[in-house]
Write an enzyme that holds these catalytic residues in place. Structure first.
Site, mmCIF file in Angstrom:
data_model
loop_
_atom_site.group_PDB
_atom_site.id
_atom_site.type_symbol
_atom_site.label_atom_id
_atom_site.label_comp_id
_atom_site.label_asym_id
_atom_site.label_seq_id
_atom_site.Cartn_x
_atom_site.Cartn_y
_atom_site.Cartn_z
ATOM 1 N N ASP A 12 -35.685 -38.462 -50.847
ATOM 2 C CA ASP A 12 -35.014 -37.522 -49.971
ATOM 3 C C ASP A 12 -33.631 -37.280 -50.587
ATOM 4 O OD1 ASP A 12 -34.287 -36.104 -47.479
ATOM 5 O OD2 ASP A 12 -33.008 -37.855 -47.167
ATOM 6 N N ASP A 14 -30.474 -35.529 -48.800
ATOM 7 C CA ASP A 14 -29.307 -35.629 -47.929
ATOM 8 C C ASP A 14 -29.272 -36.957 -47.184
ATOM 9 O OD1 ASP A 14 -28.415 -32.849 -48.398
ATOM 10 O OD2 ASP A 14 -30.318 -32.376 -47.445
ATOM 11 N N ASP A 171 -33.618 -41.877 -45.544
ATOM 12 C CA ASP A 171 -32.521 -42.382 -44.718
ATOM 13 C C ASP A 171 -32.695 -42.074 -43.240
ATOM 14 O OD1 ASP A 171 -30.222 -39.986 -43.894
ATOM 15 O OD2 ASP A 171 -31.886 -39.476 -45.209
#
Length: 231
Positions: A12, A14, A171
């Protein structure tokens, strides 16, 4: 040839590779202020962490009763975000080190993100990661964003990898759920550590409960390679 038995790694972007959420928050604040919505807070922003920009804007329209077309709001948000991202986006140092370790070992890698392709490519180019992360998938290119598995499955397809051989670094709760739905292993590094007990994170094969403060490239690499160390 990879030393990690055919493993591929999908990042991922961001909040995982780069600390871009402050830029997304400021872009959101600007867009909403332009629509007469003042007082958008960081706590408000946190409720949208992990989902695509397009889906975020659709939720704004519903929550705030915005009358502007979704396409116009999305374009304005992306314009503001790109301006901010090009000016300054910080790569998490241990994540950069992890990318370097994987590249040196010949591990296939991809980025799969809810951001626009233009934003992803601008960040990777500006942070010097573009040469090592050449396979990129935006949620704009698939039918459904996270928590649906589409973006990760498309990343695996472009890498020529079996989903079962892929490890996703995430995240956010929607991303961890998407990795699970894709049949991939997940190394979860929560952007919001107070979400570490969420069921989506509890299914991760490895959970770094303290987030980026506890993540180390070497320990993550050793775990991936089958060593005893844990990030």
């Amino acid at each position: 040839m990879s030393t990690l038995d055919g493993t591929s790694v999908i990042f991922d972007l961001d909040g995982t590779l780069v600390d871009s959420e402050p830029n997304y928050f400021e872009a959101a604040r600007r867009t909403l202020a332009g629509q007469g919505v003042d007082g958008f807070t960081w706590a408000d922003h946190e409720t949208y962490v992990g989902i695509s920009t397009q889906e975020t804007v659709a939720l704004w329209k519903e929550r705030y009763g915005l009358t502007a077309p979704l396409e116009a709001l999305l374009a304005e948000t992306n314009r503001s975000y790109l301006e901010l991202a090009r000016a300054s986006t910080r790569v998490y140092p241990e994540m950069r080190a992890f990318v370097h370790l994987l590249a040196a070992a010949g591990v296939p890698m991809a980025v799969a993100s809810g951001s626009s392709r233009e934003a992803i490519e601008a960040i990777l180019s500006g942070t010097g990661l573009a040469s090592q992360l050449t396979t990129v998938v935006s949620a704009d290119e698939v039918a459904h964003g996270k928590p649906s598995p589409d973006v990760f499955l498309e990343a695996a397809r472009r890498l020529g990898a079996d989903p079962a051989d892929c490890v996703v670094l995430e995240d956010a709760v929607p991303g961890a759920a998407a990795a699970h739905a894709a049949g991939m292993r997940c190394l979860a590094v929560p952007y919001l550590p107070d979400q570490a007990d969420d069921p989506a994170f509890s299914r991760a094969e490895l959970l770094v409960r303290g987030g980026q403060d506890e993540f180390t490239a070497r320990a993550a690499y050793d775990w991936l390679a089958g060593g005893a160390a844990r990030p």
